[in-house]
Design a protein around this motif. Structure first.
Motif, mmCIF file in Angstrom:
data_model
loop_
_atom_site.group_PDB
_atom_site.id
_atom_site.type_symbol
_atom_site.label_atom_id
_atom_site.label_comp_id
_atom_site.label_asym_id
_atom_site.label_seq_id
_atom_site.Cartn_x
_atom_site.Cartn_y
_atom_site.Cartn_z
ATOM 1 N N SER A 65 0.813 -1.372 0.218
ATOM 2 C CA SER A 65 0.228 0.186 -0.165
ATOM 3 C C SER A 65 1.080 1.321 0.080
ATOM 4 O O SER A 65 1.851 1.245 0.422
ATOM 5 C CB SER A 65 -1.051 0.127 1.212
ATOM 6 N N THR A 66 0.141 2.451 -0.456
ATOM 7 C CA THR A 66 0.827 3.602 -0.646
ATOM 8 C C THR A 66 0.338 4.778 0.231
ATOM 9 O O THR A 66 -0.798 4.557 0.445
ATOM 10 C CB THR A 66 1.256 4.021 -2.053
ATOM 11 N N SER A 67 1.143 5.612 0.470
ATOM 12 C CA SER A 67 0.558 6.869 1.383
ATOM 13 C C SER A 67 1.422 8.051 1.092
ATOM 14 O O SER A 67 2.699 7.834 1.116
ATOM 15 C CB SER A 67 0.016 6.448 2.659
ATOM 16 N N PRO A 68 0.774 9.379 1.524
ATOM 17 C CA PRO A 68 1.896 10.460 1.262
ATOM 18 C C PRO A 68 2.859 10.251 2.626
ATOM 19 O O PRO A 68 2.695 9.971 3.556
ATOM 20 C CB PRO A 68 0.858 11.431 1.619
ATOM 21 N N GLY A 69 3.945 10.682 2.214
ATOM 22 C CA GLY A 69 5.083 10.624 3.504
ATOM 23 C C GLY A 69 6.264 11.496 3.273
ATOM 24 O O GLY A 69 6.130 12.467 2.325
ATOM 25 N N LEU A 70 7.251 11.505 3.952
ATOM 26 C CA LEU A 70 8.319 12.569 3.873
ATOM 27 C C LEU A 70 9.724 11.619 3.806
ATOM 28 O O LEU A 70 9.922 10.519 4.548
ATOM 29 C CB LEU A 70 8.468 13.324 5.029
ATOM 30 N N ILE A 71 10.602 12.071 2.797
ATOM 31 C CA ILE A 71 12.031 11.533 2.647
ATOM 32 C C ILE A 71 13.013 12.605 3.424
ATOM 33 O O ILE A 71 12.929 13.683 3.035
ATOM 34 C CB ILE A 71 12.363 11.291 1.405
ATOM 35 N N VAL A 72 13.602 12.067 4.417
ATOM 36 C CA VAL A 72 14.723 13.184 5.093
ATOM 37 C C VAL A 72 15.754 12.581 4.487
ATOM 38 O O VAL A 72 16.301 11.698 4.267
ATOM 39 C CB VAL A 72 14.548 12.743 6.410
ATOM 40 N N LEU A 73 16.651 13.550 4.170
ATOM 41 C CA LEU A 73 18.068 13.583 3.548
ATOM 42 C C LEU A 73 18.026 12.596 2.142
ATOM 43 O O LEU A 73 18.714 11.691 2.052
ATOM 44 C CB LEU A 73 19.131 12.939 4.616
#
Length: 224
Positions: free
Chosen positions: A86-94
Motif C-alpha cells: 500500500s502507498t501513502s503520502p510521506g516524507l523523505i529525510v536527506l
C-alpha cells in the motif's frame, strides 16, 4: 536554561554543505526574558549513526518539525510504499544522501504528523541498538537478548522477523520496535534453502538457519 526546538519560520532556512540544516535555540533568564538564535545543525562525521525514537524522531514529531531540524532543502514529500504494497503520502529525510536517507510514513498522512514507520535504505549508515545493514544473525540475537523467529524465506516478507519473543528489540523505547528482514548469501544452495522456505516460522536458533549465515538486508522502525 537552554531549550532546543523548531518553528515553522525555520522551514525556509537552508543549511551549509557541512550541516543538516538549522534549528533555533531559545535562551531564557531569571526575569523571563528570552532570545532566539538560529544555529546550524552539523552533520555527524563518524558512523554508525545511532537512531533513537527521540528528538526529531519522537512519536509526536511532524513534517514541519523535521523541516526545521534538518532544513527544507534536506526533506522532500513523496509517496511511501508500505511492506504490504500500500502507498501513502510521506516524507523523505536527506533524500540526496543514500547512506543517511530515510522514509517516514505517518499515522496522520494529511497533517504529516506522528510517524507510523521509518524505513532505511539498503546502504544505510544508520544503526539502531547495534543493528544495521549487514549485521549477522548472531549479533541480532545478541542485541535482542535472546532468540527470535522469522518468516520462512520466499516472497516479499521472506526473512522478516515475525516475533522478537519478548526480546529488547521489540521495545526500544519511545513507543518503537525494530523491524528487519534477513538476507541470505547468494552462495546458499537450493537444497539448504528448502527447509527455511515457505509458510513457516524459523527460530534464530535453528541449526540450518545459522549454517546459512544470513545478515540484515533491510531494517525499519515501527511506532506503536
Amino acid at each position: 536554561m537552554l531549550l532546543a526546538g523548531g518553528a515553522l519560520g525555520l522551514a525556509a532556512c537552508q543549511g551549509s554543505p557541512d550541516s543538516w540544516g538549522t534549528g533555533v535555540v531559545k535562551q531564557s533568564d531569571a526575569f523571563g526574558d528570552y532570545s532566539e538564535t538560529i544555529v546550524a545543525i552539523p552533520k555527524p562525521t563518524a558512523g554508525p549513526r545511532q537512531f533513537q525514537c527521540t528528538g526529531p524522531f519522537a512519536p509526536d514529531t511532524t513534517a514541519v518539525n523535521l523541516a526545521a531540524d534538518f532544513g527544507q532543502a534536506n526533506v522532500a514529500t513523496g509517496t511511501i510504499t508500505s511492506p504490504d504494497g500500500s502507498t501513502s503520502p510521506g516524507l523523505i529525510v536527506l533524500p540526496n544522501d543514500p547512506g543517511l536517507a530515510m522514509e517516514i510514513a505517518w499515522k496522520d498522512p494529511g497533517a504529516m504528523a506522528a510517524p507510523r514507520r521509518i524505513s532505511f535504505t539498503e546502504e544505510s549508515a544508520w544503526s539502531v541498538n547495534g543493528i544495521g545493514i549487514g549485521t549477522s544473525l548472531a549479533d541480532v540475537e545478541k542485541a535482542n537478548g535472546g532468540p527470535f523467529r522469522i518468516q520462512g524465506f520466499g516472497g516479499e516478507n521472506g526473512g522478516v522477523v515475525a516475533d522478537w519473543q519478548g526480546g529488547r528489540l521489540g521495545n526500544i523505547g519511545g513507543g518503537c520496535r525494530v523491524g528487519l528482514q534477513l538476507a541470505l548469501p547468494a552462495t546458499v544452495r537450493d537444497a539448504a534453502l528448502g527447509p527455511l522456505s515457505g509458510p513457516r516460522r524459523v527460530s534464530s536458533r535453528d541449526a540450518k538457519l545459522r549454517a546459512a549465515n544470513p545478515t540484515v538486508g533491510l531494517f525499519w522502525i515501527n511506532y506503536r
